[in-house]
Design an enzyme around this catalytic site. Sequence first.
Site, short mmCIF file in Angstrom:
data_model
loop_
_atom_site.label_atom_id
_atom_site.label_comp_id
_atom_site.label_asym_id
_atom_site.label_seq_id
_atom_site.Cartn_x
_atom_site.Cartn_y
_atom_site.Cartn_z
N ASP A 102 7.00 2.55 6.10
CA ASP A 102 6.83 1.94 4.78
C ASP A 102 6.92 2.98 3.66
O ASP A 102 7.59 2.75 2.65
CB ASP A 102 5.49 1.21 4.70
CG ASP A 102 5.47 -0.08 5.51
OD1 ASP A 102 6.38 -0.26 6.34
OD2 ASP A 102 4.55 -0.89 5.33
N SER B 185 0.84 -1.21 0.00
CA SER B 185 0.00 0.00 0.00
C SER B 185 0.87 1.26 0.00
O SER B 185 0.52 2.26 -0.63
CB SER B 185 -0.95 0.01 1.21
OG SER B 185 -0.23 0.13 2.42
#
Length: 394
Positions: free
Chosen positions: A202, A144
């Site tokens: 991330d 994502s």
Amino acid sequence: MPECGLLVSAPGKVILHGEHAVVHGKAALAVALGLRTFLRLRPGGGERLRIHLPGVGVRREWDVAELRALRGRLTGGANSPSVEQLDTLKEFAGIAADASAPDSLAILAFLYMCLAISAKYGDVPSVDITVWSELPTGAGLGSSAAYAVCLAAALLHACGAISCPLKDGEATARWTEEEMTLINSWAFQGERVIHGNPSGVDNAVGTWGGALRYQSGKITSLKRVPMLRILLTNTKVPRSTKVLVAGVKEKILKFPAIMNPVLDSIDAISQECQSVLEAMPTNPSPEYYPVLEELFDINQHHLNVIGVGHPSLDRLCRVTASHGLHSKLTGAGGGGCGITLLPPDATPLAVEAAKRDLCACGYECWETDIGAPGVTLHSSSSLNAQVLHALSES
């Protein structure tokens, strides 16, 4: 924007060391994965905004005038998604209020980022966007975030907020540090739409690549880390990160005198590994690899001790050990993914045999690398045929 449009990619991520200990204030090392997400942006026609995500079966389009009107209805900060904003977007896109499927969240993040970025930097762009990924979703590999980083870069460029640094004849190019900081900040907002309260690790790995150290909310980029070859294996065993984190906390509360030293040891492994990685580029000695392998082994034992191992991961470690290779889980554990270091002296025969045996266990396996570059602009000649085909689907 050139007529051929824009080709952008961003890497996924794995945790090298520090899983779970990071929740308790210890250091974790996150590294960029050779598997990437790719985005193609092309000028649109007829005042329409289109997005196509072939991997999750999404194909949507909206009238630009409608989106301008919707943007005017959004209240709150321009770059921090509120519950009210997301509810408005869900209603507009026909997404259920409690939707958690990857396709719904991908559409929601896209709409939010498009409207918020265009509100700050220009008009809603009339473009066609296709996104395709080598990364499996829901496997803890930063899929994502790679998606959000690609979207941020493409939408910021379409709105004129960042440059197009790719020159004629170049295969790839990177943005300036200032532009990457902007890309990262917007990718983080996209991650907030998808995950609610992400750490920011991330999207930072997706933006800058290489390796990052994360500790107590502070993200530090490691300088000059080597690219290391690995096998990435998905056991396909589902797990709940929330349940695993709660189990570790319970064990620490029950046995603090036993568990806290284990967390300290995991922290020391992260620090030792960081020292090795930072020393390798200037002194590429093969002697570093046995140290990295031993750190993998020690940390895997520690992760079993704190309760996040799984028979599928034990089997992965046994299979690769039978071929002289060293593995550990990566991420939440309890199933999910593992990584296997491939030192320079690992023969192609041994690697292929390990992959074959892992696939025979029902696992999915990729030969890739870690320490990969972050968000990158590409010429079409720099991408392989599979990627170009996936991005060219009409």
